[in-house]
Each structure stands twice: as C-alpha cells, then as structure tokens.
Design a protein around this motif. Sequence first.
Motif, mmCIF file in Angstrom:
data_model
loop_
_atom_site.group_PDB
_atom_site.id
_atom_site.type_symbol
_atom_site.label_atom_id
_atom_site.label_comp_id
_atom_site.label_asym_id
_atom_site.label_seq_id
_atom_site.Cartn_x
_atom_site.Cartn_y
_atom_site.Cartn_z
ATOM 1 N N ARG A 1 41.224 81.347 41.559
ATOM 2 C CA ARG A 1 41.413 81.958 40.240
ATOM 3 C C ARG A 1 41.752 80.834 39.274
ATOM 4 N N VAL A 2 41.082 80.827 38.146
ATOM 5 C CA VAL A 2 41.316 79.833 37.103
ATOM 6 C C VAL A 2 41.964 80.546 35.928
ATOM 7 N N HIS B 1 31.969 76.306 43.374
ATOM 8 C CA HIS B 1 31.995 76.210 41.916
ATOM 9 C C HIS B 1 33.360 75.754 41.397
ATOM 10 N N ALA B 2 34.424 76.072 42.113
ATOM 11 C CA ALA B 2 35.744 75.569 41.720
ATOM 12 C C ALA B 2 35.770 74.050 41.818
ATOM 13 N N ARG B 3 35.223 73.497 42.906
ATOM 14 C CA ARG B 3 35.168 72.035 43.057
ATOM 15 C C ARG B 3 34.273 71.405 42.002
ATOM 16 N N GLU B 4 33.150 72.040 41.721
ATOM 17 C CA GLU B 4 32.201 71.508 40.748
ATOM 18 C C GLU B 4 32.800 71.441 39.342
ATOM 19 N N ARG C 1 36.174 71.811 38.500
ATOM 20 C CA ARG C 1 37.597 71.462 38.442
ATOM 21 C C ARG C 1 37.922 70.368 37.419
ATOM 22 N N PRO C 2 37.224 69.223 37.407
ATOM 23 C CA PRO C 2 37.590 68.173 36.443
ATOM 24 C C PRO C 2 37.570 68.661 34.983
ATOM 25 N N ALA C 3 36.537 69.373 34.599
ATOM 26 C CA ALA C 3 36.434 69.851 33.214
ATOM 27 C C ALA C 3 37.488 70.922 32.933
ATOM 28 N N LEU C 4 37.746 71.794 33.894
ATOM 29 C CA LEU C 4 38.741 72.849 33.692
ATOM 30 C C LEU C 4 40.136 72.253 33.526
ATOM 31 N N ALA D 1 40.682 70.663 30.269
ATOM 32 C CA ALA D 1 40.858 71.652 29.209
ATOM 33 C C ALA D 1 42.204 72.383 29.318
ATOM 34 N N GLY D 2 43.024 72.001 30.303
ATOM 35 C CA GLY D 2 44.346 72.604 30.432
ATOM 36 C C GLY D 2 44.401 73.848 31.287
ATOM 37 N N ALA D 3 43.359 74.130 32.058
ATOM 38 C CA ALA D 3 43.344 75.310 32.922
ATOM 39 C C ALA D 3 44.150 75.046 34.199
ATOM 40 N N ARG D 4 44.698 76.122 34.764
ATOM 41 C CA ARG D 4 45.403 76.064 36.046
ATOM 42 C C ARG D 4 44.523 76.696 37.103
ATOM 43 N N LEU D 5 44.413 76.087 38.271
ATOM 44 C CA LEU D 5 43.624 76.637 39.372
ATOM 45 C C LEU D 5 44.564 77.092 40.478
#
Length: 61
Positions: A27-28, A42-45, A47-50, A53-57
């Motif tokens: 969950r992002v 897709h989380a690994r793909e 992750r760097p951009a998310l 952007a300040g997202a939490r995984l």
Amino acid sequence: MTTRMDSPSPTRLDRRCDRCGAAATVRVILSTGHDLLFCGHHAREHRPALEAAGARLSTQA
C-alpha cells in the motif's frame, strides 16, 4: 476508493494492484492522503519516484 456502508469490507483477496490487477502486496500512502495498491513488481519499479515524492510504502496492503 469509496466504500459503501452496506458493502462488506474488502478482504486481502479483493485487493488488486492498481497498475496490473495482480494481488496487491504493498500500500502506498501519497502525501495527499490518498492511497494506491501495488503488486511487489510494480512497487519495486515505482518505489524511487514514489519516495522522492514523499509517499510512504507499507507491506500491509
């Protein structure tokens, strides 16, 4: 995602990746408070951009 009050809560099996439809494992939480669900691939793909952007995984999809 909007949940109707009379609908059952989604189970782990109902949660699908927003990108491909596979079972979601991550969950992002975006900085806006909205969330996305991703499969591991897709989380690994993304992750760097998310994270940039300040997202939490979280692995609790």
